[in-house]
Design an enzyme around this catalytic site. Structure first.
Site, short mmCIF file in Angstrom:
data_model
loop_
_atom_site.label_atom_id
_atom_site.label_comp_id
_atom_site.label_asym_id
_atom_site.label_seq_id
_atom_site.Cartn_x
_atom_site.Cartn_y
_atom_site.Cartn_z
N GLU A 160 -4.30 33.03 -20.70
CA GLU A 160 -4.57 33.28 -19.28
C GLU A 160 -5.87 34.04 -18.99
O GLU A 160 -5.86 35.07 -18.33
CB GLU A 160 -3.38 34.04 -18.66
N GLU A 265 5.30 26.00 -22.52
CA GLU A 265 6.32 26.87 -21.90
C GLU A 265 7.02 26.13 -20.77
O GLU A 265 7.24 26.67 -19.68
CB GLU A 265 5.66 28.15 -21.36
C1 XIL Z 1 7.67 35.97 -19.95
C2 XIL Z 1 9.04 36.13 -20.63
O1 XIL Z 1 9.74 34.92 -20.53
C3 XIL Z 1 9.80 37.24 -19.97
O2 XIL Z 1 11.00 37.52 -20.70
C4 XIL Z 1 8.94 38.52 -19.91
O3 XIL Z 1 9.62 39.50 -19.19
C5 XIL Z 1 7.60 38.24 -19.26
O4 XIL Z 1 6.95 37.18 -19.93
N1 XIL Z 1 3.46 33.13 -19.37
C6 XIL Z 1 3.54 33.48 -20.69
C7 XIL Z 1 4.81 34.04 -21.23
O5 XIL Z 1 2.59 33.23 -21.44
O6 XIL Z 1 4.60 34.96 -22.26
C8 XIL Z 1 5.65 34.67 -20.14
O7 XIL Z 1 6.92 35.03 -20.69
C9 XIL Z 1 5.81 33.72 -18.97
C10 XIL Z 1 4.47 33.38 -18.37
#
Ligand code: XIL
Length: 385
Positions: A160, A265
């Site tokens: 990001e 994701e």
């Molecule tokens: C999220 C997790 O799923 C949560 O449990 C945590 O509280 C916050 O982070 N983008 C990403 C991930 O790259 O690492 C994030 O994961 C969601 C958004």
């Protein structure tokens, strides 16, 4: 040609309204059906990594071929205080992957979120110099990648760093080091494990300006001989956004720039959103209202059908790029565990994943299996070119 054959066969299969479901007679798992197409992955949480949620780890073992840690490899957990590393959960996660023959990826080395505060400041609380920050980044990356050398097969090196308008995110890394922090992170990760694949990971990478900025960065990396293997497209999307056309253009653009694409994701929120897009900036939250949490007793049939269709459409899209899309990872196994129940609004009941709250596969699981098989049959039957 390969891509065309896949697309035609998969489209024909959809038109014939294939009725295979995840519960039905066909016991083929996603992992089996997708072998040779792309890895099908999932994120693991601590309940799973520490062995308390065997219902979902059984699903992981049978249905998935790749894993990533949802949280425990982020820098705030791995190095909570400077020089003090905590490995227990990450070690167990990597061992679980090895014991079950899974493709293990690491998430994530450098990210503005979930980084411990000490990383950026000195004893007086002032921002550190560029030299000190470089030293800390290098030490973190070298120690973490070095520990899992040869075992973690790929790393989300930077997460990001670019905004939707194509500009650099004004993070502490950027403010102190400028855009060069990204190239440095990739270089150090490569030095620590020359065989590991290296990824740039982000959300909303289908925005044209963001997509073009990422393509530009990939090209500059390649000119400079800096290793980058794939763009990780997070894929936190909702029912309206983005359109598949923009998503397709982005995947094509990255592949044309000479890298692979991994969907890293994936989840599709079934809930209403007040946003135009489907961002995943974890600091960007909204307050709860009942109106925004309409399905606490289950999804109405029409919404479930639309959700299923959208997930199938995304998988059909990913299968348009054999050899180009190399992994599709869901951000969790079953709906009850998804971070989407708490993001961007806390305390909702969402339905974003492939398995429901009772750990049952949704119909789309069977459809993914059928699509993958149809693609494989087309491959086998295709004349050699
Ligand atoms: C999220 C997790 O799923 C949560 O449990 C945590 O509280 C916050 O982070 N983008 C990403 C991930 O790259 O690492 C994030 O994961 C969601 C958004």
């Amino acid at each position: 040609m390969k891509r065309l054959i896949y697309t035609l066969v998969i489209a024909a299969l959809t038109l014939s309204n294939n009725s295979c479901t995840g519960n039905g007679a066909d016991e083929t798992t996603m992992k089996e059906a997708l072998q040779g197409v792309f890895h099908i992955g999932t994120a693991l949480n601590l309940e799973q990594i520490q062995g308390r949620d065997t219902e979902s780890t059984d699903i992981v073992k049978s249905q998935f071929s790749a894993i990533v840690a949802e949280n425990c490899m982020k820098s705030m957990y791995l190095q909570p205080r400077e020089g003090e590393f905590f490995w227990d959960d990450a070690d167990r996660f990597v061992e679980f992957g090895e014991q079950n023959g899974l493709f293990v990826t690491g998430h994530c080395l450098i990210w503005h979120s979930q980084t411990p505060e000490w990383f950026f400041v000195d004893d007086e609380g002032n921002d550190v110099s560029a030299e000190v920050l470089k030293e800390r980044m290098k030490n973190h990356i070298t120690t973490v990648v070095g520990r899992y050398k040869g075992r973690v097969k790929g790393w989300d090196v930077v997460n990001e760093a670019i905004l939707e308008d194509g500009s650099w995110r004004n993070s502490k890394f950027y403010r102190i080091l400028g855009e060069e922090f990204i190239a440095l992170a990739f270089q150090w990760a490569h030095e620590a494990d020359p065989d590991a694949e290296l990824y740039y990971n982000d959300y909303n990478e289908w925005y044209p300006a963001k997509r073009d900025a990422i393509v530009g960065m990939v090209r500059r990396f390649k000119e400079r001989g800096i290793r980058i293997d794939a763009i990780g497209m997070q894929g936190h999307v909702n029912m309206e956004s983005p359109g598949l056309g923009l998503y397709r253009s982005a995947i094509s653009a990255y592949i044309s720039a000479g890298v692979k694409v991994a969907i890293t994701e994936l989840d599709i929120s079934a809930l209403p959103t007040s946003r135009r897009d489907s961002g995943a900036d974890i600091s960007d939250t909204e307050t709860y209202s009942q109106q925004m949490n309409p399905y606490t007793d289950g999804l109405p049939e029409d919404v479930a059908a639309a959700w299923n269709q959208r997930m199938a459409d995304f998988f059909r899209l990913f299968m348009e790029f054999p050899g180009g899309v190399t992994r599709v990872t869901l951000w969790g196994v079953a709906d009850g565990d998804s971070w989407k129940n708490d993001f961007p609004i806390r305390g909702r009941t969402d339905y974003p994943l492939l398995f429901d709250r009772q750990y049952q596969p949704k119909p789309v699981v069977g459809e993914i299996v059928a699509m993958a098989r149809a693609g494989a049959d087309a491959e086998a039957g295709a004349p050699s070119l």
